[in-house]
Write a protein that holds these residues in place. Sequence first.
Motif, PDB file in Angstrom:
ATOM      1  N   ALA A 379       0.827  -1.206   0.000  1.00 40.23           N
ATOM      2  CA  ALA A 379       0.000   0.000   0.000  1.00 40.23           C
ATOM      3  C   ALA A 379       0.860   1.254   0.000  1.00 40.23           C
ATOM      4  CB  ALA A 379      -0.936   0.003   1.217  1.00 40.23           C
ATOM      5  N   TRP A 380       2.007   1.182   0.691  1.00 38.98           N
ATOM      6  CA  TRP A 380       2.912   2.336   0.729  1.00 38.98           C
ATOM      7  C   TRP A 380       4.321   1.820   0.986  1.00 38.98           C
ATOM      8  CZ3 TRP A 380       2.306   7.105  -0.904  1.00 38.98           C
ATOM      9  CH2 TRP A 380       3.274   8.057  -0.596  1.00 38.98           C
ATOM     10  N   ARG A 381       5.261   2.170   0.115  1.00 35.93           N
ATOM     11  CA  ARG A 381       6.609   1.651   0.209  1.00 35.93           C
ATOM     12  C   ARG A 381       7.577   2.768   0.567  1.00 35.93           C
ATOM     13  NH1 ARG A 381       7.000  -3.381  -2.299  1.00 35.93           N
ATOM     14  NH2 ARG A 381       8.860  -3.540  -1.004  1.00 35.93           N
ATOM     15  N   GLY A 382       8.662   2.376   1.225  1.00 41.11           N
ATOM     16  CA  GLY A 382       9.766   3.299   1.434  1.00 41.11           C
ATOM     17  C   GLY A 382       9.775   3.970   2.784  1.00 41.11           C
ATOM     18  N   ALA A 383      10.966   4.506   3.104  1.00 42.00           N
ATOM     19  CA  ALA A 383      11.213   5.333   4.277  1.00 42.00           C
ATOM     20  C   ALA A 383      10.891   4.602   5.577  1.00 42.00           C
ATOM     21  CB  ALA A 383      10.441   6.648   4.167  1.00 42.00           C
ATOM     22  N   ARG A 384      10.653   5.376   6.618  1.00 43.94           N
ATOM     23  CA  ARG A 384      10.481   4.826   7.963  1.00 43.94           C
ATOM     24  C   ARG A 384       9.270   3.904   8.059  1.00 43.94           C
ATOM     25  NH1 ARG A 384      12.436   5.751  12.905  1.00 43.94           N
ATOM     26  NH2 ARG A 384      13.925   7.174  11.956  1.00 43.94           N
ATOM     27  N   PHE A 385       8.213   4.196   7.321  1.00 42.50           N
ATOM     28  CA  PHE A 385       6.998   3.380   7.420  1.00 42.50           C
ATOM     29  C   PHE A 385       7.289   1.924   7.066  1.00 42.50           C
ATOM     30  CE2 PHE A 385       3.264   1.524   5.323  1.00 42.50           C
ATOM     31  CZ  PHE A 385       2.353   1.570   6.373  1.00 42.50           C
ATOM     32  N   GLU A 386       7.927   1.695   5.926  1.00 42.50           N
ATOM     33  CA  GLU A 386       8.192   0.321   5.514  1.00 42.50           C
ATOM     34  C   GLU A 386       9.184  -0.352   6.445  1.00 42.50           C
ATOM     35  OE1 GLU A 386       9.368  -2.334   1.567  1.00 42.50           O
ATOM     36  OE2 GLU A 386       9.397  -0.138   1.464  1.00 42.50           O
ATOM     37  N   ALA A 387      10.170   0.422   6.939  1.00 42.18           N
ATOM     38  CA  ALA A 387      11.139  -0.159   7.868  1.00 42.18           C
ATOM     39  C   ALA A 387      10.445  -0.631   9.147  1.00 42.18           C
ATOM     40  CB  ALA A 387      12.220   0.871   8.199  1.00 42.18           C
ATOM     41  N   GLU A 388       9.533   0.178   9.683  1.00 43.08           N
ATOM     42  CA  GLU A 388       8.813  -0.215  10.893  1.00 43.08           C
ATOM     43  C   GLU A 388       7.892  -1.407  10.616  1.00 43.08           C
ATOM     44  OE1 GLU A 388       6.881   3.323  12.178  1.00 43.08           O
ATOM     45  OE2 GLU A 388       8.690   4.160  13.108  1.00 43.08           O
ATOM     46  N   LEU A 389       7.305  -1.426   9.421  1.00 47.81           N
ATOM     47  CA  LEU A 389       6.433  -2.533   9.041  1.00 47.81           C
ATOM     48  C   LEU A 389       7.226  -3.842   9.007  1.00 47.81           C
ATOM     49  CD1 LEU A 389       3.421  -2.666   8.197  1.00 47.81           C
ATOM     50  CD2 LEU A 389       4.184  -2.650   5.839  1.00 47.81           C
ATOM     51  N   LEU A 390       8.402  -3.826   8.378  1.00 48.78           N
ATOM     52  CA  LEU A 390       9.246  -5.015   8.325  1.00 48.78           C
ATOM     53  C   LEU A 390       9.683  -5.433   9.724  1.00 48.78           C
ATOM     54  CD1 LEU A 390      11.417  -4.065   5.223  1.00 48.78           C
ATOM     55  CD2 LEU A 390       9.797  -5.958   5.357  1.00 48.78           C
ATOM     56  N   ILE A 414      17.428  -4.407   6.535  1.00 44.39           N
ATOM     57  CA  ILE A 414      18.853  -4.058   6.582  1.00 44.39           C
ATOM     58  C   ILE A 414      19.337  -3.617   5.211  1.00 44.39           C
ATOM     59  CG2 ILE A 414      21.167  -5.021   6.951  1.00 44.39           C
ATOM     60  CD1 ILE A 414      19.779  -6.930   9.029  1.00 44.39           C
ATOM     61  N   SER A 415      18.862  -4.291   4.174  1.00 42.26           N
ATOM     62  CA  SER A 415      19.297  -3.984   2.814  1.00 42.26           C
ATOM     63  C   SER A 415      18.709  -2.671   2.304  1.00 42.26           C
ATOM     64  CB  SER A 415      18.909  -5.133   1.879  1.00 42.26           C
ATOM     65  OG  SER A 415      19.230  -4.836   0.542  1.00 42.26           O
ATOM     66  N   TYR A 416      17.414  -2.457   2.539  1.00 38.66           N
ATOM     67  CA  TYR A 416      16.740  -1.291   1.971  1.00 38.66           C
ATOM     68  C   TYR A 416      16.939  -0.028   2.819  1.00 38.66           C
ATOM     69  CZ  TYR A 416      14.143  -4.943  -0.560  1.00 38.66           C
ATOM     70  OH  TYR A 416      13.788  -6.018  -1.325  1.00 38.66           O
ATOM     71  N   PHE A 417      17.017  -0.188   4.137  1.00 32.37           N
ATOM     72  CA  PHE A 417      17.051   0.976   5.030  1.00 32.37           C
ATOM     73  C   PHE A 417      18.188   0.824   6.050  1.00 32.37           C
ATOM     74  CE2 PHE A 417      12.656  -0.274   3.999  1.00 32.37           C
ATOM     75  CZ  PHE A 417      12.320   0.770   3.149  1.00 32.37           C
ATOM     76  N   PRO A 418      19.434   0.898   5.607  1.00 32.80           N
ATOM     77  CA  PRO A 418      20.563   0.622   6.521  1.00 32.80           C
ATOM     78  C   PRO A 418      20.599   1.532   7.746  1.00 32.80           C
ATOM     79  CG  PRO A 418      21.303   1.567   4.417  1.00 32.80           C
ATOM     80  CD  PRO A 418      19.879   1.203   4.244  1.00 32.80           C
ATOM     81  N   GLU A 419      20.271   2.813   7.570  1.00 33.65           N
ATOM     82  CA  GLU A 419      20.332   3.727   8.712  1.00 33.65           C
ATOM     83  C   GLU A 419      19.245   3.396   9.729  1.00 33.65           C
ATOM     84  OE1 GLU A 419      20.093   8.542   9.620  1.00 33.65           O
ATOM     85  OE2 GLU A 419      20.631   7.840   7.612  1.00 33.65           O
ATOM     86  N   LEU A 420      18.020   3.150   9.255  1.00 30.32           N
ATOM     87  CA  LEU A 420      16.934   2.788  10.163  1.00 30.32           C
ATOM     88  C   LEU A 420      17.172   1.410  10.767  1.00 30.32           C
ATOM     89  CD1 LEU A 420      13.930   4.072   8.018  1.00 30.32           C
ATOM     90  CD2 LEU A 420      14.852   5.115  10.074  1.00 30.32           C
TER      91      LEU A 420
END
Length: 696
Positions: A379-390, A414-420
């Motif tokens: 429904a929505w990809r990217g940034a903090r939202f997807e990182a928290e979802l994963l 880890i791969s998509y959002f290394p900083e988060l």
Amino acid sequence: MLISLKHTPAKPRFPLEPSRQAEGVQGQQIFVPATDIGRKIEVEDPAIGDFLVVLPMIGEGRGMAQEYSYASSQLLETAQGVVVMPKSDFVDVERFTDGIAIRTTGNNMLSATNLSRDTGAGPRANKSDFKRLVDFAAWRIGNEWEYRKNKSILLYELSLQPMDDRNAARWKLARFYLAHSRAAEALGVLERMMAEDPLLAQNSEYLAIRGIANFKQGRLEQAAVDLATRGLEAEQDAELWRGLVAEARGQYDAALEHYRRGKDVMGTYDDYDRAEIQLAVVRSALELDRIELAIRELDLLNGLNLNDEQLAESVFQSARIAAMQGQMDQALAQFDDLADAPYRWISARARYARTKQGLKNGDLTAVDAIDQLERLRFAWRGARFEAELLDDLADLYFDTKQYELGLEALRQGISYFPELAREKQMVARSANMFRELFFSGRADELSPIAAISLYYKFRDLTPLGSEGDLMIRRLADRLVSVDLLDRAAELLEYQVRVRTEGAARAQIAANLAKIHILNEQPQKALEIMRATREPRLPEDIDATRRHVETRALIELGRYEEAEVLLEGDRSQEANELRADIFWGSKAWSRFSNTVKDLLGDGWRRNEALSPLERLNLIRLTIALTFMEDRAGLIEMRRRYGSQMRGGDFAQAFDLLTNDQELSGRELGAIASQIASVEKLQSFMRDYRSDFSSSGR
């Protein structure tokens, strides 16, 4: 603060002294050491009309004791503070924590003074007019619906400029794009400006605009670097944008601190920009559980003209506050209303919050929550939202023992959002779960095939050192227990080849050789033993390796070599191997003597025989038969007749030890029966036992 040029100011008690510093071919720099500098102010002298840059001093009596004149500028005599009068447009005055730098750019490109407050497509504003660092309303040059027309005008103006002097027109165009939310286009123009004038890398206002464009384009790290330039330290506008960047990066404390420093200029922003900043503050406050601050800032939105998207987000943040205050009916109703909002990122977050609350309340099972969260991933990809979802999905997968899916969710984070991922410690959590699976035993709940598949997919999580080696050995042991010998051998071969050395390598090589023997590959066993010899090994490891190598030689029928290898070894294990050597080489007399020693005098106490002792006893009776030792057979019947009445080989023992002579066919049948089970009953069982108990 400022003394007019018509008057002579009082002498400062603590005079400041400038110094000239060379800057190579790019120009010169004047530096005034000071540590208590206030905000830079640009004004026009009311009496004379000169353009002045004023830098107040916080400490009392800090000023210039005399006037200093340079080619680029003058430093006026003051009782308090520093006043710079630039002599050209190519002078840049910047304040730092340790002093004031006055630089000349040395070219006819854009300078800091030209960049700073010139807005729109019209003529340059009067220098005495104070303008904000960020003024989207002015940069738009009109209404939104006039965008195409005004863009054409700016591009036409750009085309009229000389090829080597177009940055002034580009500067207007870049800010025009940015004001109309065309951050990518703005960055393109800014990059072209930098290519033509590298000195812009030192221009704080250029960096501010590039930082805002990077922020709007989602390039948060670059935005943070641009907005952190020292020349923007005193700009309250810049503080607000630093706050927006910090909030987007999850640095909520920093975001609120930047807002505190810059909020005094909020009144100069239009409603849209104020609402964007206010909502970022609300988000930061809620992440830090500062509910009162969030409520207060959210209330400030009531007097603003919000667009539909901002209005929807304000409802969403209100629902979050209600949930945190325990007003669940209100919160859930608002989340449900927003679930079908036309703004997908708000809709996704509302559904996400609704799912998490349902899981917390027990309205949803973990399996149902997983299904809903997986749908939200699309429904929505990217940034903090997807990182928290994963992150949440990984926890739910682990709770439901779907370890592969949980580890895969963390790997994607880890791969998509290394900083988060660093913030949420995804790497550490992956490693800890892998350890629990293959070190603490949770993988025992899985089938061997599933366990080995899981291990190979995430083998990069295997820790270094002894703990990782033990994980691999335990998994290999389990594979051996279910006859997956080839896969077990692959694991131990990797350990021998890559992970270990010295005594540890020699010990693991012995286990690998055992697996090859169990897999009826004694030549491989012999090769690995000889390839991993070490000059000095602990006595127990050396003995184990010697016995395994002997077993490999026995299986290859190389009995003389096997016997030589056991010279001087009088252990129980060595004698059992000797029995197999003599049996295989048909040295019946030597076999008979060795087995009698192994059996000992347990017969006197009528002790039960182990499977290996029963096998050796029946082989002994066959050897005595071949030797035609009837007395020996009668003695065996007398000693072991009662223990051999039932169980393995009972009938064969009875036939071999009675008074009746056996034909060659009968004797061959008994020997064949023994041969079919002797490996399973002897070293095969012992080796499997070694793997089932090792490492536990």
